[in-house]
Motif scaffolding. Structure first.
Motif, short mmCIF file in Angstrom:
data_model
loop_
_atom_site.label_atom_id
_atom_site.label_comp_id
_atom_site.label_asym_id
_atom_site.label_seq_id
_atom_site.Cartn_x
_atom_site.Cartn_y
_atom_site.Cartn_z
N ARG A 116 32.61 40.46 32.62
CA ARG A 116 33.99 41.09 33.56
C ARG A 116 35.07 41.03 32.49
O ARG A 116 35.04 40.16 31.36
N MET A 117 36.47 41.36 32.74
CA MET A 117 37.68 41.41 32.19
C MET A 117 38.57 40.83 33.38
O MET A 117 38.73 41.30 34.29
N THR A 118 39.09 39.79 32.78
CA THR A 118 40.02 38.84 33.81
C THR A 118 41.40 38.61 33.01
O THR A 118 41.41 37.64 32.06
N PHE A 122 37.83 38.46 28.13
CA PHE A 122 36.27 38.99 28.41
C PHE A 122 35.56 37.72 28.74
O PHE A 122 35.88 36.61 28.14
N ALA A 123 34.79 37.85 29.80
CA ALA A 123 33.86 36.69 30.17
C ALA A 123 32.46 37.16 30.60
O ALA A 123 32.34 38.52 30.91
N ALA A 124 31.38 36.35 30.16
CA ALA A 124 30.03 36.83 30.62
C ALA A 124 29.37 35.53 31.22
O ALA A 124 30.06 34.55 31.26
N HIS A 125 28.41 36.14 32.12
CA HIS A 125 27.76 34.85 32.73
C HIS A 125 26.25 35.07 33.07
O HIS A 125 26.16 36.50 33.14
N ALA A 126 25.49 34.24 33.24
CA ALA A 126 24.06 34.52 33.24
C ALA A 126 23.62 33.67 34.67
O ALA A 126 24.17 32.74 35.07
N GLU A 143 28.81 38.22 42.27
CA GLU A 143 29.16 39.61 42.43
C GLU A 143 30.54 39.70 41.67
O GLU A 143 31.08 41.24 41.62
N SER A 144 31.30 38.82 41.32
CA SER A 144 32.61 39.13 40.35
C SER A 144 32.32 39.73 38.86
O SER A 144 33.11 39.99 38.27
#
Length: 157
Positions: A116-118, A122-126, A143-144
């Motif tokens: 996602r971009m906030t 840039f952010a990534a998640h697992a 879901e974000s």
């Protein structure tokens, strides 16, 4: 955790059952293994393109509603991550949980990755999906992220 152990934390630890203590010990060990796996895999060799049928869980893949064990294992991983020897990133937690589920016979879980971009960052998640459940994470948080639905973490045998 700081060098000063909080009494409330010690009281919660004292209330754990023998099974929860075993789960916690197993989770800490699995987090250490997962950390080594993630750190030692050369760039590009931790993930691969996922088969399409692995991406969309069907009703037959969903775990039985009455089986709370996958959630218990996810709770142990979360506890070990929060209060254990180190604070692993989400990818290490997800790999550890997937490996733990597999070892306990709960096959079909997948490590999912989203981005996602906030505010221009840039952010990534697992996280881990097991059937229709999200394990070890909050659904609203997952879901974000926009899921990268073309990849999967390769087996770590």
């Amino acid at each position: 955790m700081t060098s000063r152990v909080r009494p409330a934390f010690l009281r919660r630890l004292a209330r754990l059952s023998a099974r929860e203590w075993l789960d916690l010990a197993e989770a800490q060990l699995e987090l250490l293994v997962a950390k080594a796996i993630v750190a030692s895999r050369p760039t590009g060799q931790l993930v691969s393109r996922a088969p399409h049928d692995e991406l969309e869980p069907s009703a037959t893949d969903a775990p039985p509603v009455t089986d709370a064990r996958p959630e218990q294992l996810a709770l142990a991983i979360g506890r070990a991550a929060e209060h254990g020897l180190f604070r692993p990133l989400c990818l290490v937690r997800a790999v550890a949980l997937k490996r733990t589920l597999d070892r306990h016979g709960y096959t079909g879980g997948t490590v999912r990755i989203g981005v996602r971009m906030t505010n221009g960052r840039f952010a990534a998640h697992a996280w881990v999906a097991y059937g229709t459940q999200i394990l070890g994470d909050q659904e609203w948080h997952v879901e974000s992220f926009e899921e990268l639905d073309e990849i999967t973490v390769v087996d770590h045998a």
